[in-house]
Design an enzyme around this catalytic site. Structure first.
Site, short mmCIF file in Angstrom:
data_model
loop_
_atom_site.label_atom_id
_atom_site.label_comp_id
_atom_site.label_asym_id
_atom_site.label_seq_id
_atom_site.Cartn_x
_atom_site.Cartn_y
_atom_site.Cartn_z
N ASP A 240 0.82 -1.22 0.00
CA ASP A 240 0.00 0.00 0.00
C ASP A 240 0.85 1.26 0.00
OD1 ASP A 240 -1.92 -2.17 1.15
OD2 ASP A 240 -3.14 -0.49 0.44
N ASN A 250 1.52 -2.99 4.13
CA ASN A 250 0.56 -3.83 3.40
C ASN A 250 -0.46 -4.33 4.42
OD1 ASN A 250 -0.27 -5.08 0.87
ND2 ASN A 250 0.27 -7.03 1.81
N LYS A 251 -1.40 -5.10 3.96
CA LYS A 251 -2.49 -5.58 4.80
C LYS A 251 -1.98 -6.16 6.12
CE LYS A 251 -5.95 -5.27 4.31
NZ LYS A 251 -6.65 -4.13 4.95
O1 MRU Z 1 -7.85 -2.89 2.81
P1 MRU Z 1 -7.56 -3.32 1.41
O2 MRU Z 1 -8.33 -4.50 0.97
O3 MRU Z 1 -7.66 -2.14 0.44
O4 MRU Z 1 -6.02 -3.74 1.46
C1 MRU Z 1 -5.42 -4.22 0.30
C2 MRU Z 1 -4.02 -4.64 0.49
O5 MRU Z 1 -3.44 -4.54 1.55
C3 MRU Z 1 -3.30 -5.08 -0.74
O6 MRU Z 1 -2.38 -6.09 -0.46
C4 MRU Z 1 -2.56 -3.89 -1.33
O7 MRU Z 1 -3.42 -2.80 -1.46
C5 MRU Z 1 -1.95 -4.20 -2.63
S1 MRU Z 1 -3.19 -4.45 -3.86
C6 MRU Z 1 -2.42 -4.74 -5.33
#
Ligand code: MRU
Length: 355
Positions: A240, A250-251
């Site tokens: 992110d 990231n998540k």
């Molecule tokens: O909360 P989200 O579903 O938007 O989180 C998404 C993620 O963390 C993804 O791994 C990240 O955005 C990369 S998407 C190519």
């Protein structure tokens, strides 16, 4: 191979697949107001960093298209408001701000050239569509660079959903897996559920199944076990926001996977476009972490699974760059020392959109 379409610009408005309803239902909405697009981003109809960027660009274009401003001067004031509303949706994914800056830059250019309202309207729509097209080209390039690092025959672990649903192209982490699979590598994907929002169980599992790529769904607390005993050849996730030193948000849950990968000598890769770089911040401690509602932890799909107690929901965590083996981008592969490598890639030639 099936590729999901999370978002599309149409003459009727911005069409989005409601990712909150997947995999049970495939329902799309057509948005004709930029405020609705902002709400859709906030409420996770669309999610995933690059897809959020595409949605923001289309939201800006929609705002300009539907504006009732009587002059370009009036439009300028409204334009700032449109960008501000979209900026206040989700704080961590820097692609959102990247897309807004890109649309602001194009708008300023058009105004400085003395363009009339009609020309500005058409050009902003074209710019948003170009952002989407570029994401598709970017994903293909990331996939080509990353595929080489995937095992020839073995298991790969991912996290959350970094697939077509998250980008509007073929995906970043799942794009790498998809390209490698299409090249003939015999991959089997381990998909952690990704509590609390279950992007792994609901979205990644669905995308891989529809694409015919073999997978096994696991719960988040099985990650360590599989990294230790499951012959995992690589971990690849999306991002992110990537700070100048390579620290990567990231998540939530990605950090523990990275640490466990290192402990078990499994290479840990990030796949992300250059638009996810934030070289204005020196390290991950400066990345804003979105706090979502406790209800997303205490409830699943509206059903309460915990008593009425306080619950925390930081939506992202930061993986220090020392745990990252390499970062796949559309302009090449970055390895430590990241400060130099990321700077060099950010200055390299951008990927061109065909046609
Ligand atoms: O909360 P989200 O579903 O938007 O989180 C998404 C993620 O963390 C993804 O791994 C990240 O955005 C990369 S998407 C190519």
């Amino acid at each position: 191979m099936y590729v999901a379409q999370p978002i599309e610009w149409t003459e009727r408005g911005v069409v989005m697949l409601d990712q909150r309803r997947l995999p049970a239902e495939e329902i799309s909405y057509t948005y004709t107001d930029y405020r609705e697009v902002a709400k859709a981003i906030r409420e996770m109809v669309i999610r995933g960093a690059p897809a959020i960027g595409v949605a923001a660009a289309m939201g800006v274009a929609l705002g300009v298209e539907k504006s009732k401003a009587g002059s370009v001067e009036e439009l300028k004031a409204e334009f700032s408001e449109i960008c501000e509303v979209l900026a206040k949706t989700r704080p961590t994914a820097v692609d959102l701000f990247w897309a807004l800056e890109r649309m602001k830059g194009r708008f300023a250019e058009l105004v400085s050239l003395g363009s009339d309202f009609g020309k500005i309207r058409a050009a902003m729509i074209a710019e948003a569509q170009l952002v989407h097209l570029e994401k598709k080209a970017t994903d293909e390039a990331i996939g080509a660079y990353g595929a080489e690092y995937m095992p020839r025959d073995g298991q790969v672990m991912t996290q959350c959903n970094a697939g077509a649903l998250a980008t509007g192209g073929i995906g970043t982490a799942l794009g790498v897996i998809r390209v490698a699979y299409q090249q003939g590598r015999k991959l089997h994907v381990l998909v952690p559920e990704t509590r609390p929002y279950l992007q792994g169980a609901r979205l990644t599992a669905w995308e891989l199944m529809r694409g015919g790529i073999p997978l096994t769904l696991i719960t988040d607390n099985m990650v360590g076990h599989f990294l230790k005993t499951g012959k995992v050849g690589a971990v690849v996730t999306g991002a992110d926001r990537i700070a100048a030193n390579g620290d990567t948000a990231n998540k939530i849950g990605t950090y523990q996977i990275a640490v466990l990968a290192k402990e078990n000598s499994v290479p840990f890769y990030i796949a992300a476009p250059i638009s996810t770089f934030d070289l204005t911040i020196p390290d991950g401690s400066h990345i804003p972490i979105e706090e979502r509602t406790a209800e997303e932890v205490t409830h699943i799909q509206g059903v309460r699974i915990a008593p009425d107690v306080p619950a925390a929901h930081p939506a992202f965590d930061v993986t220090p760059s020392r745990y990252i083996t390499a970062i796949f981008t559309e302009r090449g592969v970055a390895k430590a020392p990241y400060t130099e490598a990321l700077k060099k890639l950010s200055l390299a030639q951008a990927v061109k959109v065909a046609g």
